[in-house]
Structure formats: structure tokens, C-alpha cells
Design a protein around this motif. Structure first.
Motif, PDB file in Angstrom:
ATOM      1  N   VAL A 219       0.870  -1.178   0.000  1.00  0.00           N
ATOM      2  CA  VAL A 219       0.000   0.000   0.000  1.00  0.00           C
ATOM      3  C   VAL A 219       0.905   1.225   0.000  1.00  0.00           C
ATOM      4  O   VAL A 219       1.527   1.546   1.012  1.00  0.00           O
ATOM      5  N   ASP A 220       1.024   1.881  -1.138  1.00  0.00           N
ATOM      6  CA  ASP A 220       2.017   2.950  -1.299  1.00  0.00           C
ATOM      7  C   ASP A 220       1.700   3.735  -2.562  1.00  0.00           C
ATOM      8  O   ASP A 220       1.421   3.138  -3.593  1.00  0.00           O
ATOM      9  N   PRO A 221       1.739   5.071  -2.499  1.00  0.00           N
ATOM     10  CA  PRO A 221       1.461   5.859  -3.711  1.00  0.00           C
ATOM     11  C   PRO A 221       2.468   5.591  -4.833  1.00  0.00           C
ATOM     12  O   PRO A 221       2.185   5.852  -5.991  1.00  0.00           O
ATOM     13  N   ARG A 222       3.646   5.093  -4.468  1.00  0.00           N
ATOM     14  CA  ARG A 222       4.664   4.806  -5.481  1.00  0.00           C
ATOM     15  C   ARG A 222       4.715   3.314  -5.769  1.00  0.00           C
ATOM     16  O   ARG A 222       4.469   2.489  -4.893  1.00  0.00           O
ATOM     17  N   ARG A 223       5.134   2.986  -6.991  1.00  0.00           N
ATOM     18  CA  ARG A 223       5.429   1.586  -7.285  1.00  0.00           C
ATOM     19  C   ARG A 223       6.860   1.333  -6.808  1.00  0.00           C
ATOM     20  O   ARG A 223       7.818   1.525  -7.548  1.00  0.00           O
TER      21      ARG A 223
ATOM     22  N   THR B 284      20.747   5.790  -0.428  1.00  0.00           N
ATOM     23  CA  THR B 284      22.153   6.173  -0.257  1.00  0.00           C
ATOM     24  C   THR B 284      22.421   7.012   0.983  1.00  0.00           C
ATOM     25  O   THR B 284      23.570   7.344   1.258  1.00  0.00           O
ATOM     26  N   GLN B 285      21.382   7.420   1.699  1.00  0.00           N
ATOM     27  CA  GLN B 285      21.569   8.259   2.882  1.00  0.00           C
ATOM     28  C   GLN B 285      20.717   7.723   4.018  1.00  0.00           C
ATOM     29  O   GLN B 285      19.808   6.922   3.794  1.00  0.00           O
ATOM     30  N   ILE B 286      20.990   8.220   5.237  1.00  0.00           N
ATOM     31  CA  ILE B 286      20.035   8.084   6.327  1.00  0.00           C
ATOM     32  C   ILE B 286      19.562   9.509   6.599  1.00  0.00           C
ATOM     33  O   ILE B 286      20.356  10.342   7.046  1.00  0.00           O
TER      34      ILE B 286
END
Ligand code: MGD
Ligand code: MGD
Ligand code: SF4
Ligand code: MO
Length: 667
Positions: free
Chosen positions: A198-202, A564-566
Motif C-alpha cells: 500500500v504505497d502511492p509509489r510503485r 544512499t543516505q540516512i
């Protein structure tokens, strides 16, 4: 070359065990070790390359005192002695003129461990009588929801996903943010488990999922309520379980009944048949686990949405089997020790400032005004809402800003005094996971470069300079660790385990099973489906607030985590300029092509950067990553410049995903 054991305390659910190769006190190589259950010998690229961060050009090596205008980048190096002297003098003047509360400590997720996040810093600011900080950047809404419904109770252990027949990833993207969960999910799938995202992005896992519900940001609440309503209406509710273990069942059923599948699907902009299919799958499959993430909490409905999702396994009777239930934060679920024991310092009755309205608090508080800001473990110019306001306020000549940092961040650039901080691997840290259920006591394995000092060295020195040390205070890391464990019945056992193995985790097979070995930590041991306190705080729990989009600003801007980051950590190493991700339909409607330069704007600010047209973003939504630095965009502003200083319905949580914007092509 020597091999040492350590652990990664960064703000990541996985809490990896590390093998660190060290030569002459310098970190040469870092890899995952095999001591813990989840790390399994591999780690993410960002920590494998941590030497670039530790020894890069941006590392702060000595105390710096501003000589030019604020933000002009002109510094002189100073001794620690002189830099601390400046802080003592300025703070004394501020306290004399405006009182202790005119000083505000400002800290968040830089180091998630107990030694560098609390400990002597907490003691120092409490004894100083400084303003208190409400820490609301992250997990404030979800934590309020899970504590309200279940109290303190461990969720499903990440390793136990292997037993699930249905895995639901709700507002979470483990491929970037918890990479060690991915192979567990793959193993479950190989054994026949279904996957729903469940997420607006694929997201990468959405691409491989059996069902992907690409809802509009902020609409999780109606979707979850429609699921609840359908479970009741179709006779899938587990009545015996609810009778034995839950309160307010009828009340939740009434509140959910406002949302039919059709109405929720229309509000969320998803296919009603897919939602129906998900409900049937969830009703039938067991063990079923929901991994609740943090993407869904960062909007006006975030707390109620989290509560409604967390209610699902109770309604459907999913607990009581290995791999069944939910996982939220596992942070405080298992341990009987906590960081406060080391400090044992009463919280003074000073005022609280919500960190997510930093710009407004600096501009508008008069009771007293904030005159001194002490930033550590945090990079608010890159991570707080309303970036323009934060930059404007930090640039004020009458605000004294101290920043304790490893690298020259966008926040440090605006400081009056910058103090060099050690990084993990250079100081001791005590840390328990909020995904993996384990704990590390990791020693310093490398020599701090330059004059970097740990948080406890810094705040220990300040306690002394301000005359705030009392007889019997635990001052060293060793003393603080000893106190932490001594306060708990299980402390001795835990500590022995930690120092013996470098790691403490329940031996195989004893991971706590919700509703078999672990029960809700609420007052009566039951699940409170409509807790009165949350109901009051939210002004009606489960009541939905509509989309804030307008015709002027129709697009929802979200800012998910980068692999690549936190958050903003390691952002100095990023070379690539920022790119806004835009759905093909929204790009076409605006005459925008891949690689164009665009202006993203709303009433609060604007960002100028490149655009990438992506079929993985649903129409009506655009994406600009969290944690970018000012250097990554054309005009030196990031997504945070567009994010309002408003809150979710619970916990005072920042509403990072509630910005609405327009995008136009730049010529
Ligand atoms: N646009 C947008 N912004 C967001 C979010 C979003 O979704 N969208 N999400 C938010 C979330 S989830 C979070 S958790 C916050 C995180 O926000 P922050 O707490 O600001 O976290 P970081 O960006 O990781 O910055 C932490 C800083 O602490 C420093 N640090 C690390 N260890 C130590 C130490 O031992 N001592 C000292 N003195 N400093 C140290 C690091 O070098 C780093 O610069 O960001 C929030 N910001
Ligand atoms: N590599 C890496 N790992 C990290 C971090 C990092 O910055 N980088 N940050 C750490 C921190 S501080 C945290 S809090 C966690 C965060 O871990 P996650 O929750 O996995 O991280 P996010 O990317 O913030 O959000 C997850 C997903 O929520 C989606 N989303 C956005 N809005 C909504 C919504 O309204 N509803 C739903 N259902 N989904 C929505 C986004 O598209 C995104 O894919 O990860 C931690 N781990
Ligand atoms: S950031 Fe996460 S995945 Fe990477 S080493 Fe640390 S705990 Fe492991
Ligand atoms: Mo976070």
C-alpha cells in the motif's frame, strides 16, 4: 590490520552487527558480521563506504568560531577551551537577560544510541532548566497510536515474516529503509506467501507484489476503515478473540461503517475491485502480518490511519501464530532497561517546544524568546519543515547557535560556534534495535580524527564549566552503561550476554509471540480500539480530514527515504543533483519532458531542480527525496521549503507528506 566488532547505530531498523578492519586507528573496511539473526554478513552500501564520510573533506576537525556574517563560511579555528568559554559566556548572558528557558536544545536522529542521544546532554539541559524539546520529526503519530491501542507490546519479529502466508507492506519501503527484511520476504514468497503493498509509489517490492494499492497520500484512513467495515459486515471479524482481548469493538465498528469500499476507493483514487480482493485475501490468509511503516503517518490523518491499520489484526484475529499480527516499532517492546536510569534526573517543569515548528518558535515565542539554540545529532536546515523559515531564523544576528557535528552540514554553516563530533566507530555506543530485537554495546574501534569529541565528552565538560556536576554523578561512558543495566532486574543477565557475544537477542524460537507470550501493556491488558485519550487528542479518532489540494496547488509532494543516505546523513557525499519525480500524465499536462528544469512551488516557497518522468509515481503525486542538501538544487532549497509547519492528528508529528504544490517548466 586489525578486525574489530561493532554495530551500526544509525537510524535504521536493522541495527547491523559489523566487522571493521582498522589500520593505525583508521577505518579501512566495514562489512556485516554473522553474529545477529538478520545481518547475515551483508550491509548497505552507505555504511560499507563510511570511510568516505569519516575522512572526507567536509569533516569538521577542530572547533570553529564564526568571524564573517552568518552563513558566509568564514571561520577561525579555536581550542576546545576557548570554544567552550564562548558558550559559557553567551549562555550566561542569555540566562541573565531572558531566563533559562531562552535556551533550547535541538536534537534528533543523528545517533540513535543511548550514550550519544541522551545521557549527559539530557542531564546538562535539565539541570540548566532549558526549554524542553518535543521530538516529533518521526514516529510520533505511529507511536501514539500503537501505545494507545496496545500499550508496550512487541510486534512480529522481522525474522518471523518467513512464517507468514500474507505480508502487507503499508507505507514502508524496505528495499531502501530496511534491506535485511527483503530476503526474509523473498523466502516467505518462495514458500507461497502473497505480498500486498500500500504505497502511492510503485516501490521495488510493489512491482513484484500480488496486489499494489497506489493510494493518494493521506488516504490510508478511509481505506483501512473500509477494510474494518467489510470484515465486520462479511462475518470475518474474530468475535471470540475480540470478546476476550479488546474494548470499544462496537464503537470502532460504528466509526468504520462510514466507509464503504466504493467510497474509500474513490477517496484514495484506487480500483475498488483491488481493494475488495485485498480484503478477501486478508480475511482468508493466516499467518498474515502487516509491516506498518512511517510514510503513512506524515499527514493530517496520520495518527488515525496508523490506529486503524493497527486494529486490523485484532479484528481479523491474526494474532497467536508465529508470523501473524503487525510490526510497528519494536524499540521498547522487549527490554527492561532504558536510558533514563543512567541519568536519574527529574524532568524540570520547563516549557516544551515542538521541534517541527522550529521556524515559528524562533520567530514568535516571547515567553521568553529563544536566544540560544544548541544543535546536536540533527541537521534541521535539511530535515525540519518550512526550510525558508528555519534558514531565516538561524541567520538572525540575535540568536546564538551552537552546532556539534561531524561534517559541515547546511545547519552547521549557519552556526556561531561549530564543535567537531565523533562518529560511531569513534565512540562507544549502546543501542537497541527498533526493527531487529537486539541490543549492542559497541566500543570505539577507530581514533577520532582531529579534535573530535563525543557528545558525552562535550556535555560532561559543559556540566563542569557550569558548575552542575553533583557528587555521585555517573560521568564516564562506562559508569553510564553500568547504571543503565544496574537499574533493571534483567540487567545483569543482559549485560553479560552483550559483553560476551557483542549482541543480545533472544535465542532462536523464543522470539515473543503476541497473544501467546506477550500481551498488551495497557492498563487492563486489553486492546483499546478507541482509546479516550487519543480520541480527545485527535478531536475524534478515525475522523477523516479531506485532501488539502487546491486548484492552485493540486499535486501532493512526498519525500521518501533515499537508499544512499540516512535522512540527510551522508548527503555531503552525493554528487548527483536532485530530480523531482513526476507521473507521465502530470508531465504531459504541463508540457514537461524528462530532464527539463522545473519550478516546484506553493505559497510557502519554491524549489528549482531537474525533473525525471517516472511511471512508478501515481498521477497527482510528485516525489522529491528526504534529506537532500541545499547544494543539490539550483536555488539552494529542498522539499522541506514546501512542507508546512502543521501536524498530524496525533503526537504533534510533522506532516512532511502533506505539502501540496504546482510544477512548471523553467525555460
Ligand atoms: N522532507 C522530509 N524531511 C524529513 C522527513 C521526510 O519524510 N521528509 N523525515 C524525517 C525523519 S523520518 C527523520 S528521522 C528526521 C531526521 O532528521 P535529523 O535528526 O536531522 O537526522 P539526519 O539528517 O540524519 O542528521 C543527523 C545529524 O547528526 C549528526 N550526528 C550523527 N551522530 C552524531 C553524534 O554522535 N553526535 C553529534 N553531535 N552529531 C551526530 C550527523 O552527522 C547528521 O548531520 O528527518 C525528517 N525529515
Ligand atoms: N536508506 C535509508 N534507510 C532509512 C532511512 C533513510 O533515510 N535511508 N531513514 C530511516 C528512518 S529515519 C525512518 S523513519 C525509516 C523510514 O522507513 P520507511 O517508512 O520505509 O520510509 P519512507 O521512505 O519515509 O516511507 C515509506 C513509503 O511510504 C510511502 N508514502 C508516502 N506517503 C504515504 C501515504 O500517505 N500512505 C502510504 N501508505 N504510503 C505513503 C512512500 O512512497 C514510501 O515508499 O527508515 C529508516 N531507514
Ligand atoms: S544503515 Fe541499516 S542496513 Fe546499513 S549498516 Fe546500518 S543498520 Fe545495517
Ligand atoms: Mo525517521
Amino acid at each position: 590490520m586489525e578486525q574489530r566488532h561493532s554495530a551500526c547505530p544509525l537510524d535504521c531498523p536493522d541495527l547491523c552487527g559489523l566487522t571493521v578492519s582498522v589500520e593505525n586507528g583508521r577505518v579501512v573496511e566495514v562489512d556485516g558480521d554473522t553474529r545477529g539473526p538478520l545481518t547475515a554478513g551483508f550491509i548497505c552500501g552507505k555504511v560499507r563506504k563510511i570511510a568516505d564520510h569519516l575522512y572526507g573533506d567536509d569533516r569538521v576537525l577542530a572547533p570553529l568560531i564564526r568571524v564573517g556574517a552568518k552563513g558566509a563560511g568564514q571561520w577561525r579555528t579555536a581550542s576546545w577551551d576557548e570554544a567552550l568559554g564562548v558558550i559559557v559566556d553567551r549562555f550566561a548572558a542569555i540566562r541573565a537577560a531572558d531566563g533559562n528557558e531562552a535556551i533550547l536544545p535541538y536534537h534528533y536522529g543523528g545517533s540513535n544510541g543511548w550514550l550519544t542521544e541522551g545521557a549527559l546532554a539530557t542531564r546538562f539541559f535539565r539541570r540548566l532548566g532549558a526549554s524542553n524539546l518535543d521530538r516529533t520529526f518521526c514516529a510520533a503519530a505511529t507511536m501514539a497510536a500503537v501505545r494507545g491501542l496496545y500499550g508496550v507490546m512487541p510486534g512480529v519479529a522481522l525474522e518471523d515474516y518467513e512464517h507468514a502466508k500474507l505480508i502487507v507492506l503499508w507505507g514502508v519501503n524496505p528495499s531502501a529503509t530496511s534491506i535485511h527484511l527483503v530476503p526474509v520476504i523473498e523466502r516467505a514468497r518462495a514458500a507461497g506467501a502473497k505480498l500486498v503493498v500500500v504505497d502511492p509509489r510503485r516501490t521495488p517490492l510493489a512491482r513484484r507484489a500480488d496486489i499494489h494499492l497506489p493510494l493518494r497520500p493521506g488516504t490510508d484512513l478511509p481505506v483501512a476503515l473500509a477494510v474494518i467495515h467489510a470484515l465486520f459486515a462479511r462475518g470475518h471479524a474474530d468475535r471470540p478473540f475480540l470478546d476476550a482481548h479488546a474494548t470499544d469493538v462496537g464503537e470502532l465498528a460504528i466509526r468504520a461503517a462510514r466507509w464503504s469500499i466504493t467510497a474509500a476507493a474513490a477517496e484514495a483514487g484506487i480500483d475498488a475491485r483491488l481493494l475488495d480482493k485485498f480484503i478477501e485475501l486478508y480475511a482468508r490468509k493466516s499467518p498474515a502480518v502487516i509491516r506498518v511503516g512511517w510514510g503513512l503517518e506524515r499527514n493530517r490523518n496520520g495518527g488515525s490511519a496508523a490506529a486503524a491499520i493497527l486494529a486490523l489484526p485484532a479484528i481479523a484475529g491474526k494474532f497467536g501464530v508465529r508470523g501473524g499480527g503487525y510490526t510497528m516499532s519494536n524499540g521498547d517492546a522487549k527490554w527492561t532497561v532504558g536510558p533514563d536510569a543512567a541519568i536519574d534526573e527529574p524532568v524540570p517543569p520547563t516549557r516544551s517546544i515542538n521541534m517541527s515548528e522550529l521556524g515559528r518558535a524562533l520567530a514568535a515565542r516571547t515567553d521568553p524568546p529563544i536566544r540560544g539554540l544548541f544543535v546536536y545529532n540533527c541537521n534541521p536546515v535539511a530535515t525540519a519543515p518550512d526550510q525558508v523559515a528555519v534558514i531565516e531564523q538561524l541567520s538572525r544576528d540575535d540568536l546564538f547557535v551552537v552546532v556539534h557535528e561531524q561534517v559541515m552540514t547546511d545547519t552547521a554553516r549557519l552556526a556561531d560556534v561549530v564543535l567537531p563530533a565523533t562518529a560511531f566507530l569513534e565512540h562507544r555506543e549502546l543501542r537497541r534495535g527498533y526493527g531487529t530485537m537486539r541490543m549492542f554495546d559497541s566500543p570505539a574501534v577507530a581514533t577520532p580524527p582531529g579534535e573530535a569529541r563525543s557528545n558525552n565528552e562535550l556535555f560532561g565538560a559543559l556540566l563542569e564549566r557550569f558548575g552542575l556536576v553533583r557528587p555521585g554523578d555517573a560521568m564516564t561512558d562506562e559508569e553510564l552503561v553500568t547504571r543503565t543495566f544496574a537499574a533493571s532486574e534483567r540487567g545483569h543477565e543482559l549485560r553479560t550476554e552483550i559483553s560476551y557475544r557483542g549482541v543480545a537477542f533472544p535465542p532462536d524460537g523464543t522470539r515473543p509471540l503476541p497473544f501467546v507470550e506477550a500481551f498488551p501493556g495497557t492498563s487492563d491488558g486489553k486492546i483499546h480500539l478507541v482509546p479516550p485519550a487519543l480520541d480527545a487528542e485527535a478531536g475524534g479518532l478515525y475522523s477523516y480530514k479531506g485532501d488539502p489540494a487546491t486548484t492552485e496547488y493540486p499535486l501532493a509532494l512526498i519525500s521518501p527515504a533515499l537508499a544512499t543516505q540516512i535522512s540527510s546523513t551522508f548527503g555531503q557525499l552525493r554528487k548527483a543533483p536532485a530530480a523531482l519525480e513526476l507521473a507521465p500524465a502530470d508531465a504531459t499536462a504541463r508540457g514537461i519532458k524528462d530532464g527539463d528544469r522545473v519550478r516546484i512551488w506553493n505559497a510557502q516557497g519554491e524549489v528549482r531542480c531537474l525533473v525525471r518522468i517516472s511511471p512508478d509515481v501515481r498521477a497527482g503525486v510528485c516525489v522529491l527525496a528526504k534529506g537532500l542538501w541545499r547544494k543539490h538544487t539550483e536555488n539552494g532549497l529542498t522539499a522541506n521549503a514546501l512542507i508546512p509547519q502543521t501536524f498530524a492528528d496525533l503526537g504533534g508529528q510533522a506532516a512532511y507528506n502533506d505539502a501540496r504544490v504546482e510544477v512548471t517548466k523553467l525555460e
